[in-house]
Design a protein around this motif. Structure first.
Motif, PDB file in Angstrom:
ATOM      1  N   ASP A  40       3.403  -9.867  -0.355  1.00  0.00           N
ATOM      2  CA  ASP A  40       2.467 -10.570   0.507  1.00  0.00           C
ATOM      3  C   ASP A  40       1.052 -10.058   0.229  1.00  0.00           C
ATOM      4  N   GLY A  41       0.063 -10.844   0.611  1.00  0.00           N
ATOM      5  CA  GLY A  41      -1.335 -10.464   0.415  1.00  0.00           C
ATOM      6  C   GLY A  41      -1.798 -10.798  -0.989  1.00  0.00           C
ATOM      7  N   LEU A  47      -8.156  -5.072  -6.527  1.00  0.00           N
ATOM      8  CA  LEU A  47      -8.346  -4.991  -5.088  1.00  0.00           C
ATOM      9  C   LEU A  47      -9.802  -4.700  -4.765  1.00  0.00           C
ATOM     10  N   ASN A  48     -10.323  -5.354  -3.732  1.00  0.00           N
ATOM     11  CA  ASN A  48     -11.694  -5.164  -3.274  1.00  0.00           C
ATOM     12  C   ASN A  48     -11.701  -4.851  -1.787  1.00  0.00           C
ATOM     13  N   LEU A  49     -12.843  -4.469  -1.270  1.00  0.00           N
ATOM     14  CA  LEU A  49     -12.992  -4.131   0.134  1.00  0.00           C
ATOM     15  C   LEU A  49     -12.432  -5.249   1.015  1.00  0.00           C
ATOM     16  N   GLY A  50     -11.559  -4.871   1.949  1.00  0.00           N
ATOM     17  CA  GLY A  50     -10.961  -5.833   2.874  1.00  0.00           C
ATOM     18  C   GLY A  50      -9.666  -6.462   2.399  1.00  0.00           C
ATOM     19  N   ASP A  51      -9.342  -6.330   1.110  1.00  0.00           N
ATOM     20  CA  ASP A  51      -8.097  -6.910   0.591  1.00  0.00           C
ATOM     21  C   ASP A  51      -6.894  -6.163   1.145  1.00  0.00           C
ATOM     22  N   SER A  52      -5.818  -6.923   1.390  1.00  0.00           N
ATOM     23  CA  SER A  52      -4.555  -6.315   1.800  1.00  0.00           C
ATOM     24  C   SER A  52      -3.472  -6.706   0.810  1.00  0.00           C
ATOM     25  N   VAL A  53      -2.479  -5.845   0.714  1.00  0.00           N
ATOM     26  CA  VAL A  53      -1.333  -6.110  -0.146  1.00  0.00           C
ATOM     27  C   VAL A  53      -0.109  -5.460   0.496  1.00  0.00           C
ATOM     28  N   THR A  67       2.284  -2.095   3.797  1.00  0.00           N
ATOM     29  CA  THR A  67       1.099  -2.949   3.757  1.00  0.00           C
ATOM     30  C   THR A  67      -0.121  -2.068   3.900  1.00  0.00           C
ATOM     31  N   THR A  68      -1.042  -2.195   2.939  1.00  0.00           N
ATOM     32  CA  THR A  68      -2.282  -1.428   2.974  1.00  0.00           C
ATOM     33  C   THR A  68      -3.479  -2.368   2.897  1.00  0.00           C
ATOM     34  N   VAL A  69      -4.606  -1.857   3.377  1.00  0.00           N
ATOM     35  CA  VAL A  69      -5.877  -2.575   3.319  1.00  0.00           C
ATOM     36  C   VAL A  69      -6.904  -1.634   2.692  1.00  0.00           C
ATOM     37  N   ILE A  70      -7.757  -2.186   1.812  1.00  0.00           N
ATOM     38  CA  ILE A  70      -8.859  -1.402   1.262  1.00  0.00           C
ATOM     39  C   ILE A  70      -9.921  -1.315   2.361  1.00  0.00           C
ATOM     40  N   GLU A  82      -5.589   2.178   3.426  1.00  0.00           N
ATOM     41  CA  GLU A  82      -4.883   2.710   4.581  1.00  0.00           C
ATOM     42  C   GLU A  82      -3.726   1.800   4.948  1.00  0.00           C
ATOM     43  N   GLN A  83      -2.644   2.414   5.395  1.00  0.00           N
ATOM     44  CA  GLN A  83      -1.485   1.655   5.851  1.00  0.00           C
ATOM     45  C   GLN A  83      -1.820   0.919   7.139  1.00  0.00           C
TER      46      GLN A  83
END
Length: 115
Positions: A40-41, A47-53, A67-70, A82-83
């Protein structure tokens, strides 16, 4: 909060190391033995600022998702993910990139709290 610290020398320019460290495609390739994949994501590219994966992989005999977000990025010297969902109580992975005469020093700091 436990901390894992890894320092790696890479004979490549800082910008290249920074970009490859954000590559979803390279990460998936490097984690082939664990069958880690994006479910997902953002699914490919950098990956850039605000992207999630969201990743799925088998670790410690169990299928897991993370799931992490930059959350922070200062190109080409630093970024942190961060998770936001997963098995950890909390997790922050900081990536630092420092230019040296013949390449780049990459420093990973992995802060986590286990359940």
């Amino acid at each position: 909060m436990p901390l894992l610290h890894l320092t790696t020398f890479i004979a490549a320019p800082q910008e290249r190391v920074f970009d490859l460290s954000r590559s979803i495609d390279l990460h998936q390739y490097s984690m082939t033995p664990n069958k880690e994949k994006v479910i997902d994501g953002k699914r490919s590219g950098l990956l850039n600022l605000g992207d999630s994966v969201t990743w799925s992989a088998k670790h410690l005999l169990k299928q897991r998702t993370l799931t992490t977000v930059i959350k922070e990025m200062q190109r080409p010297t630093y970024f942190a993910d961060e998770q936001v969902a997963g098995d950890f109580v909390s997790m922050k992975h900081e990536h630092y990139f420092k230019v040296i005469e013949n390449g780049t020093i990459m420093i990973d700091q992995f802060h986590y709290t286990a359940p």
